[in-house]
Design an enzyme around this catalytic site. Structure first.
Site, short mmCIF file in Angstrom:
data_model
loop_
_atom_site.label_atom_id
_atom_site.label_comp_id
_atom_site.label_asym_id
_atom_site.label_seq_id
_atom_site.Cartn_x
_atom_site.Cartn_y
_atom_site.Cartn_z
N CYS A 93 0.84 -1.20 0.00
CA CYS A 93 0.00 0.00 0.00
C CYS A 93 0.88 1.25 0.00
CB CYS A 93 -0.98 -0.03 1.16
SG CYS A 93 -2.38 1.09 0.91
N HIS A 134 -3.64 -5.30 1.06
CA HIS A 134 -3.44 -5.74 2.44
C HIS A 134 -3.96 -7.17 2.59
CE1 HIS A 134 -2.36 -1.77 3.92
NE2 HIS A 134 -3.42 -1.26 3.34
#
Length: 506
Positions: free
Chosen positions: A346, A430
């Site tokens: 991310c 994630h």
């Protein structure tokens, strides 16, 4: 509990932050679920950088997602209607019913919207009460934060609105737990005190009989009993609520199982970037036998790492500055040149790219990335919230996305939604390492690049390990709490006639 009155419940408050509210709430949820009770968790307002995406695309705190798993139900935005994601010392992104609605200072947040927010969170709680036999609410911080009581929607504010009894949890490992119980109660108004049913001691080490005189004295002073003493338990490994409170020196997550004889240990270093978010991504690595995960903030700590992870962050540009100031950016570049593994997730993935255009998060405009991946990132006003599935390294992968940055991948080998160049990987996903087959394939690649004799365990199941952890929490409640008394509270509310303690009593 089938056939009892509709939608009973309980609020788990704490004498302090980190007293163990999340653990106790999850434990009660798992204990009730094992009794056949249809139960849901609830936290009206959460402040955390660790979040999760529900199936309907709503962002909620990871602690509430974990508690929903403990309750054996699917998490929804109703379980955490207000999520505050800190962006610095003075402001947070406000996520309302799973969607971001803007940035706000602490003063601005507490200054004028609380009546509206209380209506929203109360409505969410009532919807849950209409669906579930019981709702176990988690408070935040301490209910005795009297400077914030007027605007409170998560502790006594929600307990008063729902007429829920309150059990106060205290961390005895910190010391002063009896004074904390008494002081917490005495600082509350008569109306709030009428809902404080009693106390629960957490993280006790030793002979419980040594506490009995103190618990009896507490009862005589407050008119309230103690609902149990939970022992200190190593290795619970549940999702942390707030990445800002990570202790760099103490945040070492190690597998308790050694690798097979003849195999190497695999060392993973996680760069503890500012505003670190969803650092729970590395829990699945730490679950593997022979893998040691530690959080680092110095360049020299990368020297013996077989894999370096640059995790998610709520401040990608700030993280880039931090990496450069500490010499970590140079260390990462050297690793990439030497073919030593690096993984960006991310915000960490964004930092590894060539260029960032940010007029949204940091408002810094054009910023050079680390240049380790052929990626250009543009921050969008609308946040991406998704639950993608796909394949990588020949294995099925599931994950979730929470980001404003939109990545344009200009080259390299495809890797989930990102790319790979040599030994450097990057993705927005994630939770991907929780996919067992993919995690093992990834670790085999890491071990080969690092020159390690390491083979991932073929039977490690992260979901099974998580279930074991949640069952352990349920065991703690079942074996060490007065479950019959807790059940009466959930069904019938706080006992009537509880005494009021004026401040300064006795």
């Amino acid at each position: 509990m089938s056939g009892t009155r509709r939608g009973g419940g309980l609020l788990v408050a704490g004498t302090t932050s980190d007293a163990g509210k999340s653990v106790v709430t999850a434990g009660i949820c798992r204990w009730l679920a094992r009794q056949g009770v249809k139960v849901a968790p609830f936290k009206a307002q959460n402040m955390s950088l660790n979040s999760f995406v529900t199936r309907e695309g709503a962002e909620i705190g990871r602690a509430q997602a974990m508690q929903a798993q403990a309750a054996r139900v699917e998490p929804t935005a109703l379980m955490n209607p207000v999520l505050l994601k800190p962006g610095g010392d003075r402001s947070s992104q406000v996520v309302l019913l799973g969607k971001p609605v803007g940035e706000m200072s602490a003063r601005g947040y507490h200054g004028g919207r609380q009546e509206q927010l209380l209506g929203i969170v109360t409505d969410c709680l009532e919807q849950l009460r209409g669906t579930y036999d019981a709702v176990i609410c988690e408070g935040a911080g301490s209910p005795a934060e009297i400077n914030l009581r007027r605007t409170d929607i998560v502790n006594m504010g929600i307990a008063r609105a729902a007429r829920f009894p309150v059990v106060v949890v205290g961390d005895i490992d910190r010391g002063g737990v009896f004074a904390s119980f008494f002081g917490t109660t005495a600082l509350l108004s008569p109306e709030d005190q009428s809902l404080i049913a009693g106390y629960l001691v957490n993280k006790f080490r030793g002979d419980v009989s040594l506490l009995e005189p103190g618990m009896e004295m507490l009862r005589s002073l407050t008119g309230r009993g103690t609902y149990g003493v939970l022992p200190f338990q190593h290795g619970l490994g549940i999702d942390e609520e707030d990445g800002l409170r990570v202790s760099l020196r103490g945040a070492v997550r190690e597998s308790v199982v050694a690798p097979p004889v003849g195999q190497d240990v695999l060392r993973v270093a996680v760069c503890a970037v500012p505003l670190m978010s969803n650092f729970t991504d590395v829990d699945a690595l730490a679950a593997e036998p022979g893998v040691i995960v530690r959080f680092v903030d110095r360049a020299e700590e990368l020297a013996d790492a077989d894999l370096v992870v640059v995790p998610g962050t709520r401040g990608t540009v700030k993280a880039l500055e931090w990496l450069r100031e500490r010499g970590l950016a140079e260390a990462l570049a050297r690793r990439a040149a030497e073919g030593r593994p690096v993984l960006g997730i991310c915000g960490g993935f964004q930092a590894l790219g060539e260029h960032i255009e940010d007029e949204v998060e940091s408002k810094a405009g054009s910023v050079a990335g680390l240049g380790l991946l052929p990626v250009r990132v543009r921050f969008a006003v609308e946040k991406t919230l998704a639950r993608p599935v796909g394949t990588a390294l020949g294995e099925e992968v599931a994950g979730y996305e929470i980001h404003h940055g939109v990545a344009e991948v200009l080259g390299g080998e495809p890797f989930l939604d990102g790319c790979r160049v040599g030994s450097v990987w990057g993705t927005h996903w994630h939770g991907s390492l929780e996919s067992d087959g993919f995690r093992r394939a990834f670790l085999r690649e890491v071990a080969a690049a690092a020159g390690r004799r390491f083979v991932p365990a073929p039977d490690t199941s992260f979901s099974a390990l998580r279930e074991e952890q949640l069952d352990l929490l349920g065991d703690l409640i079942e074996e060490h709490a007065d479950t019959a008394a807790l059940l009466r509270l959930i069904e019938s509310g706080a006992p009537s006639g509880l005494p009021f303690l004026p401040p300064g009593a006795p």
